[in-house]
Design a protein around this motif. Structure first.
Motif, mmCIF file in Angstrom:
data_model
loop_
_atom_site.group_PDB
_atom_site.id
_atom_site.type_symbol
_atom_site.label_atom_id
_atom_site.label_comp_id
_atom_site.label_asym_id
_atom_site.label_seq_id
_atom_site.Cartn_x
_atom_site.Cartn_y
_atom_site.Cartn_z
ATOM 1 N N PRO A 1 11.974 9.042 5.931
ATOM 2 C CA PRO A 1 10.733 9.835 5.882
ATOM 3 C C PRO A 1 11.033 11.339 5.927
ATOM 4 O O PRO A 1 11.944 11.780 6.625
ATOM 5 N N LYS A 2 10.273 12.104 5.167
ATOM 6 C CA LYS A 2 10.516 13.548 5.035
ATOM 7 C C LYS A 2 10.517 14.268 6.380
ATOM 8 O O LYS A 2 11.267 15.210 6.578
ATOM 9 N N ILE A 3 9.688 13.813 7.308
ATOM 10 C CA ILE A 3 9.600 14.492 8.604
ATOM 11 C C ILE A 3 10.910 14.388 9.388
ATOM 12 O O ILE A 3 11.197 15.217 10.240
ATOM 13 N N TRP B 1 -1.606 11.397 17.746
ATOM 14 C CA TRP B 1 -0.725 10.289 18.075
ATOM 15 C C TRP B 1 -0.757 9.213 17.000
ATOM 16 O O TRP B 1 0.246 8.559 16.732
ATOM 17 N N LYS B 2 -1.913 9.019 16.365
ATOM 18 C CA LYS B 2 -1.984 8.023 15.286
ATOM 19 C C LYS B 2 -1.060 8.432 14.140
ATOM 20 O O LYS B 2 -0.370 7.594 13.567
ATOM 21 N N GLN B 3 -1.014 9.739 13.810
ATOM 22 C CA GLN B 3 -0.106 10.213 12.763
ATOM 23 C C GLN B 3 1.345 10.119 13.225
ATOM 24 O O GLN B 3 2.221 9.735 12.463
ATOM 25 N N GLU C 1 2.452 6.609 12.921
ATOM 26 C CA GLU C 1 2.703 6.263 11.519
ATOM 27 C C GLU C 1 4.084 6.755 11.077
ATOM 28 O O GLU C 1 4.805 6.052 10.368
ATOM 29 N N ASP C 2 4.474 7.956 11.521
ATOM 30 C CA ASP C 2 5.802 8.490 11.177
ATOM 31 C C ASP C 2 6.909 7.643 11.808
ATOM 32 O O ASP C 2 7.929 7.373 11.166
ATOM 33 N N ILE C 3 6.710 7.224 13.048
ATOM 34 C CA ILE C 3 7.692 6.370 13.715
ATOM 35 C C ILE C 3 7.791 5.026 12.987
ATOM 36 O O ILE C 3 8.887 4.502 12.763
ATOM 37 N N ALA D 1 11.056 3.203 11.197
ATOM 38 C CA ALA D 1 11.460 1.826 11.522
ATOM 39 C C ALA D 1 11.481 0.959 10.266
ATOM 40 O O ALA D 1 12.412 0.168 10.068
ATOM 41 N N ASP D 2 10.462 1.108 9.404
ATOM 42 C CA ASP D 2 10.427 0.359 8.145
ATOM 43 C C ASP D 2 11.635 0.698 7.272
ATOM 44 O O ASP D 2 12.220 -0.177 6.639
#
Length: 197
Positions: A110-112, A159-161, A164-166, A170-171
């Motif tokens: 992920p970019k982040i 926290w929802k975002q 999603e990044d976490i 993991a994916d």
């Protein structure tokens, strides 16, 4: 005189803070960065640099805070689990991203989290770069998924975002683990054949 009192009352109402806001402001706390590393007399290790960067850029800058009573334990745990996963893949970003270009089942980093590459300077240490292991990737992915089960991830929009990044990280790890398993099966099947492939 009535007009002055009315204006003063409106001004006080605009500036007033509700008791709920006071309790919520006092009830949340940001994650603290590490100031020293075990085994080092001065400074912090490269792994703890990732930890501190996560604390600054991922948690604190995005207002991903924790209840005050558990900020040191839960906050430190969240940051450490993320840090461990990113440390494990720190020299492998290009490998995973290149595999994602060739195989649709592999997901890119992920970019982040793309800024967390190259922290383990194996060339400077004169060590060989460790290859990724399917079991270790699975272990880190499962640890990241376990973070998503904590109640704090449903406490705010931020926290929802963050959750999603976490989950995307993991994916990504799980997808690359599956890629390694398939590649291993293909290699073993090729080696078991009587004639060359």
């Amino acid at each position: 005189m009535d007009e002055i009192v009315k204006i003063a009352a409106q001004s006080a109402t605009k500036q007033a803070v509700t008791a709920f806001q006071v309790l919520m402001a006092g009830g949340r706390q940001k994650v603290s960065p590490k100031t020293s590393s075990a085994g080092l007399k001065h400074g912090i290790s490269r792994k703890d640099e990732i930890y501190n960067k996560l604390v600054e850029n991922f948690f604190n800058a995005r207002n991903l805070d924790f209840p005050r009573a558990s900020s040191e334990t839960d906050g430190g745990y969240f940051a450490q689990v993320l840090c461990n996963a990113l440390w494990y893949i720190t020299n492998q970003h290009s490998t995973i991203n290149e595999a994602s270009l060739r195989k649709k089942t592999v997901l890119p980093i992920p970019k982040i989290f793309s800024d967390y590459d190259g922290y383990n300077e194996v060339k400077r240490k004169r060590l060989k770069s460790c290859q990724l292991s399917a079991s270790d990737l699975d272990r880190h992915a499962q640890a990241l998924y376990s973070l998503l089960m904590k109640p704090v991830v449903n406490s705010s929009i931020q926290w929802k975002q963050g959750a999603e990044d976490i989950k995307q990280l993991a994916d990504c790890l799980l997808a690359y683990k599956e890629h390694l398993v398939v590649q291993n099966e293909i290699t073993q099947a090729n080696q078991s054949q009587l004639c060359p492939v």
